[in-house]
Design a protein around this motif. Structure first.
Motif, PDB file in Angstrom:
ATOM      1  N   THR A 131       0.841  -1.192   0.000  1.00 36.46           N
ATOM      2  CA  THR A 131       0.000   0.000   0.000  1.00 36.46           C
ATOM      3  C   THR A 131       0.875   1.240   0.000  1.00 36.46           C
ATOM      4  O   THR A 131       1.888   1.299   0.706  1.00 36.46           O
ATOM      5  CB  THR A 131      -0.919   0.012   1.235  1.00 36.46           C
ATOM      6  OG1 THR A 131      -1.728  -1.165   1.230  1.00 36.46           O
ATOM      7  CG2 THR A 131      -1.818   1.234   1.232  1.00 36.46           C
ATOM      8  N   VAL A 132       0.504   2.227  -0.796  1.00 36.06           N
ATOM      9  CA  VAL A 132       1.234   3.494  -0.849  1.00 36.06           C
ATOM     10  C   VAL A 132       0.235   4.642  -0.744  1.00 36.06           C
ATOM     11  O   VAL A 132      -0.943   4.479  -1.049  1.00 36.06           O
ATOM     12  CB  VAL A 132       2.056   3.635  -2.152  1.00 36.06           C
ATOM     13  CG1 VAL A 132       3.217   2.657  -2.168  1.00 36.06           C
ATOM     14  CG2 VAL A 132       1.184   3.431  -3.376  1.00 36.06           C
ATOM     15  N   ALA A 133       0.722   5.793  -0.332  1.00 31.46           N
ATOM     16  CA  ALA A 133      -0.138   6.971  -0.202  1.00 31.46           C
ATOM     17  C   ALA A 133      -0.258   7.679  -1.547  1.00 31.46           C
ATOM     18  O   ALA A 133       0.704   7.726  -2.316  1.00 31.46           O
ATOM     19  CB  ALA A 133       0.447   7.926   0.832  1.00 31.46           C
ATOM     20  N   PRO A 134      -1.406   8.235  -1.854  1.00 26.44           N
ATOM     21  CA  PRO A 134      -1.574   8.941  -3.125  1.00 26.44           C
ATOM     22  C   PRO A 134      -0.604  10.103  -3.310  1.00 26.44           C
ATOM     23  O   PRO A 134      -0.231  10.427  -4.440  1.00 26.44           O
ATOM     24  CB  PRO A 134      -3.023   9.447  -3.067  1.00 26.44           C
ATOM     25  CG  PRO A 134      -3.705   8.538  -2.096  1.00 26.44           C
ATOM     26  CD  PRO A 134      -2.662   8.177  -1.081  1.00 26.44           C
ATOM     27  N   ASP A 135      -0.188  10.737  -2.198  1.00 20.97           N
ATOM     28  CA  ASP A 135       0.708  11.887  -2.298  1.00 20.97           C
ATOM     29  C   ASP A 135       2.184  11.501  -2.164  1.00 20.97           C
ATOM     30  O   ASP A 135       3.049  12.361  -1.986  1.00 20.97           O
ATOM     31  CB  ASP A 135       0.352  12.937  -1.250  1.00 20.97           C
ATOM     32  CG  ASP A 135       0.444  12.411   0.191  1.00 20.97           C
ATOM     33  OD1 ASP A 135       0.665  11.182   0.364  1.00 20.97           O
ATOM     34  OD2 ASP A 135       0.289  13.214   1.132  1.00 20.97           O
TER      35      ASP A 135
END
Length: 376
Positions: free
Chosen positions: A115-119
């Motif tokens: 999982t990664v953050a959109p920003d």
């Protein structure tokens, strides 16, 4: 291609490529079957096999028996070594990165996701993809040296060289040379494409579109986008922007996702809750679904009328609604299009992009193995 008497080296390579192609397309073949399939002398096939065995692309296998004792010497049988290498496929998105590793016939050997953050900054997103690729290889008892090619799907407009030319979704993503960024850690050639276009390729390879050649894939989730296959090949257009109608207001797609948010009239409610409420007959949910179907169908119909596909595949998270969404879409498309077109839900779900990237990488490997030019 005309091969003259002076082209002995080229002729040997052509024969080896023909033998390898025949074995790649079968579980195994005897020497006699190879001779018949390729149409050259037995000695020529034997010479080609000797070289391919030495290079570890081919191996001799035990003869097939039914338990009965055979008379005479058993026929030599050979197979393509799919385990001689592997390919990596990536789906690099705003919220998640998925990596899949397969052998050279496309058999999945392992997968990992993170999982990664959109920003997340572009440099960190690339680092996360690299690290995930290495973890995926280790989980399948493979090394970077085993990788023959890498495929990657990502949001945005991607050119033929693997550079992201335009991306409004990921910060700092425009201008990223993704082919170079993924090639260095794995020491293999890299092919990159738009995620929705590769999802279409994945569905045709292993999903809902295996029987169709002209395919329209619609991703319906937080955003709506389209991928097009013509004659089984990804249609990118001159700038890699084919099918990018999601920003066109008249398509209905910019407003469609908003129909599924706040449908309760109190600023609350997501798509999953909406579809649950539709099943219960909630009038507000049913009205919101009808408006969403109106918007979604408008853009789909525009693309259908442009490319006249055999099949439309609906993917993305919203496609999980099944007949609750497919049925109203079918009714609208029947009214708006000149001819009926089959509409089905994705069978690959969130693996479609990564598997499309794998197929793109396998195509590259197969071209390298089977295509021979006079310049080689």
């Amino acid at each position: 291609m005309t091969v003259t008497g002076g082209d002995s080296s080229l002729l040997r390579r052509l024969n080896a490529a023909a033998v390898l192609r025949a074995l790649h397309g079968a579980e195994s073949l005897t020497l006699t079957q190879l001779v018949r399939s390729i149409g050259v002398a037995r000695a020529t096939v034997e010479n080609a096999l000797a070289g391919l065995v030495e290079q570890s692309w081919v191996e001799e296998v035990a003869p097939v028996t039914d338990g009965a004792r055979s008379v005479g010497r058993p026929a030599k049988r050979y197979r393509f070594r799919a385990e001689a290498g592997c390919v990596l496929g990536f789906d690099i998105g705003a919220h998640r990165i998925l990596a899949v590793v397969t052998d050279l016939k496309g058999e999945v050997l392992g997968s990992r996701q993170t999982t990664v953050a959109p920003d997340l900054p572009a440099v960190e997103r690339i680092a996360a993809a690299r690290a995930l690729g290495h973890r995926t290889l280790r989980g399948a008892d493979l090394r970077a040296a085993d990788v023959q090619a890498v495929g990657a799907g990502t949001t945005g407009i991607v050119d033929a060289s693997g550079v992201v030319r335009l991306s409004s979704l990921l910060p700092g993503w425009t201008g990223i040379d993704l082919a170079a960024a993924l090639g260095e850690p794995f020491g293999a050639p890299v092919v990159v494409g738009n995620d929705t276009k590769l999802a279409a390729l994945g569905e045709r390879w292993r999903g809902a579109a295996t029987e169709a050649r002209d395919v329209l894939y619609i991703h319906a989730g937080r955003r709506i986008s389209a991928g097009i296959l013509i004659d089984g090949r990804v249609h990118t257009g001159r700038h890699g922007a084919a099918g990018e109608i999601g920003d066109l207001q008249a398509s209905g797609w910019p407003t469609a996702p908003g129909r599924l948010r706040g449908w309760s009239g109190e600023g609350q409610g997501d798509a999953e809750e909406l579809f649950t409420a539709v099943q219960k007959g909630d009038p507000r949910a049913m009205a919101a679904l009808e408006r969403f179907a109106d918007d979604l169908a408008q853009g789909i119909a525009a693309v259908i009328l442009s490319v006249d596909p055999e099949l439309v595949v609906l993917g993305g998270g919203i496609s999980q609604a099944g007949h609750l969404l497919l049925d109203p879409l079918r009714r609208r498309l029947l009214r708006q299009c000149l001819f009926p077109v089959e509409l089905v839900a994705s069978t690959l779900g969130d693996r479609s992009v990564a598997l499309g990237a794998v197929r793109l990488a396998l195509d590259l490997v197969e071209r390298q193995l089977f295509e021979v030019s006079a310049r080689d």
